[in-house]
Design a protein around this motif. Structure first.
Motif, PDB file in Angstrom:
ATOM      1  N   ARG A  38       0.840  -1.205   0.000  1.00 51.88           N
ATOM      2  CA  ARG A  38       0.000   0.000   0.000  1.00 51.88           C
ATOM      3  C   ARG A  38       0.875   1.256   0.000  1.00 51.88           C
ATOM      4  O   ARG A  38       2.057   1.197   0.277  1.00 51.88           O
ATOM      5  N   LEU A  39       0.245   2.376  -0.312  1.00 52.15           N
ATOM      6  CA  LEU A  39       0.899   3.668  -0.259  1.00 52.15           C
ATOM      7  C   LEU A  39       0.581   4.340   1.067  1.00 52.15           C
ATOM      8  O   LEU A  39      -0.494   4.129   1.635  1.00 52.15           O
ATOM      9  N   LYS A  40       1.497   5.161   1.539  1.00 51.44           N
ATOM     10  CA  LYS A  40       1.301   5.869   2.798  1.00 51.44           C
ATOM     11  C   LYS A  40       1.986   7.226   2.679  1.00 51.44           C
ATOM     12  O   LYS A  40       3.099   7.311   2.180  1.00 51.44           O
ATOM     13  N   THR A  41       1.314   8.284   3.110  1.00 48.08           N
ATOM     14  CA  THR A  41       1.893   9.620   3.043  1.00 48.08           C
ATOM     15  C   THR A  41       2.328  10.042   4.439  1.00 48.08           C
ATOM     16  O   THR A  41       1.542  10.021   5.379  1.00 48.08           O
ATOM     17  N   ILE A  75       5.280  13.357   1.976  1.00 50.22           N
ATOM     18  CA  ILE A  75       6.111  12.522   1.107  1.00 50.22           C
ATOM     19  C   ILE A  75       5.457  11.143   0.993  1.00 50.22           C
ATOM     20  O   ILE A  75       5.090  10.538   1.998  1.00 50.22           O
ATOM     21  N   THR A  76       5.315  10.662  -0.227  1.00 51.40           N
ATOM     22  CA  THR A  76       4.677   9.369  -0.453  1.00 51.40           C
ATOM     23  C   THR A  76       5.665   8.242  -0.192  1.00 51.40           C
ATOM     24  O   THR A  76       6.768   8.247  -0.716  1.00 51.40           O
ATOM     25  N   HIS A  77       5.240   7.313   0.638  1.00 53.19           N
ATOM     26  CA  HIS A  77       6.028   6.132   0.957  1.00 53.19           C
ATOM     27  C   HIS A  77       5.267   4.896   0.509  1.00 53.19           C
ATOM     28  O   HIS A  77       4.066   4.944   0.259  1.00 53.19           O
ATOM     29  N   VAL A  78       5.969   3.781   0.430  1.00 53.77           N
ATOM     30  CA  VAL A  78       5.378   2.519   0.014  1.00 53.77           C
ATOM     31  C   VAL A  78       5.659   1.478   1.087  1.00 53.77           C
ATOM     32  O   VAL A  78       6.786   1.378   1.572  1.00 53.77           O
ATOM     33  N   ALA A  87      10.572   5.151   0.831  1.00 53.08           N
ATOM     34  CA  ALA A  87      10.064   6.269   0.047  1.00 53.08           C
ATOM     35  C   ALA A  87       9.792   5.816  -1.380  1.00 53.08           C
ATOM     36  O   ALA A  87      10.484   4.942  -1.905  1.00 53.08           O
ATOM     37  N   LEU A  88       8.797   6.396  -2.001  1.00 53.02           N
ATOM     38  CA  LEU A  88       8.447   6.048  -3.366  1.00 53.02           C
ATOM     39  C   LEU A  88       9.603   6.342  -4.317  1.00 53.02           C
ATOM     40  O   LEU A  88       9.832   5.607  -5.270  1.00 53.02           O
ATOM     41  N   SER A  89      10.380   7.368  -4.026  1.00 49.83           N
ATOM     42  CA  SER A  89      11.525   7.706  -4.877  1.00 49.83           C
ATOM     43  C   SER A  89      12.593   6.622  -4.837  1.00 49.83           C
ATOM     44  O   SER A  89      13.332   6.437  -5.802  1.00 49.83           O
TER      45      SER A  89
END
Length: 64
Positions: free
Chosen positions: A26-29, A33-36, A51-53
């Motif tokens: 899932r994604l989490k902010t 900053i968007t994290h996974v 982090a999504l990056s």
């Protein structure tokens, strides 16, 4: 980056033994900053937050 929920990602490593595969849960902010949230395929109970990056970096992870 494309829609990545339920995709399999693999940690990039020169050593073939250390190439661990993870499933994106899932994604989490956090703080804007968007994290996974990812978990190992063999161990569904443990989770890791990145982090999504980091998933977008081709030197760290490869989306299968």
């Amino acid at each position: 980056m494309d829609f990545i929920i339920n995709k399999i990602v693999q940690k990039v490593s020169d050593n073939k033994i250390n190439r661990i595969r993870y499933k994106v849960k899932r994604l989490k902010t956090i703080s804007g900053i968007t994290h996974v949230v990812i978990s190992e395929i063999n161990d569904e109970k443990s989770e890791m937050l990145v982090a999504l990056s980091v998933l977008g970096d081709k030197n760290k992870f490869k989306i299968l």
